[in-house]
Design a protein around this motif. Structure first.
Motif, short mmCIF file in Angstrom:
data_model
loop_
_atom_site.label_atom_id
_atom_site.label_comp_id
_atom_site.label_asym_id
_atom_site.label_seq_id
_atom_site.Cartn_x
_atom_site.Cartn_y
_atom_site.Cartn_z
N GLY A 31 0.65 -1.08 0.19
CA GLY A 31 0.12 -0.07 0.05
C GLY A 31 0.62 1.25 0.21
O GLY A 31 1.95 0.65 -0.05
N PRO A 32 0.30 2.90 -0.54
CA PRO A 32 0.97 3.57 -0.04
C PRO A 32 1.90 3.73 0.88
O PRO A 32 2.94 4.88 0.82
N PHE A 33 1.45 3.53 2.67
CA PHE A 33 2.08 4.10 3.59
C PHE A 33 2.94 3.00 4.06
O PHE A 33 2.82 2.75 5.14
N ASP A 34 3.39 1.55 3.30
CA ASP A 34 3.67 0.42 3.23
C ASP A 34 5.36 0.54 3.07
O ASP A 34 5.95 -0.55 3.38
N ASP A 35 6.09 1.79 2.20
CA ASP A 35 7.63 0.99 1.86
C ASP A 35 8.15 2.49 2.78
O ASP A 35 8.21 3.04 2.51
N ALA A 36 8.97 2.11 3.70
CA ALA A 36 9.25 2.49 4.88
C ALA A 36 10.90 2.98 4.25
O ALA A 36 11.52 3.87 4.91
N GLY A 37 11.57 2.32 2.88
CA GLY A 37 12.87 2.53 2.78
C GLY A 37 13.00 3.71 2.48
O GLY A 37 14.33 4.37 2.76
N LYS B 130 20.65 3.26 -1.31
CA LYS B 130 19.08 3.42 -1.15
C LYS B 130 19.45 1.95 -0.53
O LYS B 130 19.20 1.15 -1.05
N VAL B 131 17.84 1.83 0.68
CA VAL B 131 17.55 0.55 1.42
C VAL B 131 15.98 0.31 0.77
O VAL B 131 15.46 0.74 0.51
N ILE B 132 16.10 -1.29 0.00
CA ILE B 132 14.83 -2.00 -0.24
C ILE B 132 14.28 -1.98 0.35
O ILE B 132 12.85 -2.63 0.65
N GLU B 133 15.22 -3.31 1.57
CA GLU B 133 14.12 -4.30 2.24
C GLU B 133 15.28 -4.04 4.25
O GLU B 133 16.59 -3.03 3.86
#
Length: 142
Positions: A86-92, A120-123
């Motif tokens: 979802g739109p708020f699920d990517d903390a990277g 950049k952080v992916i996971e």
């Protein structure tokens, strides 16, 4: 003529506690020259490069991951995948921007998740110690 993409993924992992982050690295941006500048900003630069068999780029990628894991632990941990649901699920991007803006990493670049340093952080899977992970033992009064 556009520059050919040279993005690679790396995993930085702490094996004794299973902390790990997956990083995307733009190797067109994180050149040996730029990596040397970043690495040289902190003490023990030669030691980091030696640990990576003379590869300053890998030393900087490893250091980025190490610093990121420490940041996540200081904030209570983080766990997210590179496949947001979802739109708020990517903390990277949020974690990445925080580190890009720390001294020595060169800052962010508008509309670009790799920042000046090219990483950049992916996971991430950085879990802090939970209640079930610790034991209580009463000691004899001395």
């Amino acid at each position: 003529m556009s520059e050919q993409t040279n993005i690679k993924r790396f995993k930085v992992k702490n094996t004794w506690k299973d902390y790990e982050v997956t990083l995307g690295v733009d190797l067109n941006r994180l050149t040996a020259e730029r990596a040397t500048m970043i690495n040289g900003f902190w003490t023990n630069a030669k030691d980091r490069v030696a640990e990576e068999n003379g590869d300053v780029v890998k030393a900087v990628v490893r250091m980025f991951g190490q610093v990121m894991i420490n940041m996540m632990l200081a904030e209570g941990g983080a766990s997210f995948s590179g496949k947001p649901r979802g739109p708020f699920d990517d903390a990277g991007p949020i974690w990445t921007e925080d580190l890009h803006n720390e001294e020595g990493w060169g800052g962010t670049i508008k509309e670009d998740g790799y920042g000046w340093c090219g990483i950049k952080v992916i996971e991430a899977d950085v879990e802090t110690v939970g209640f079930d992970d610790v034991e209580l033992e009463e000691l004899a009064h001395v």
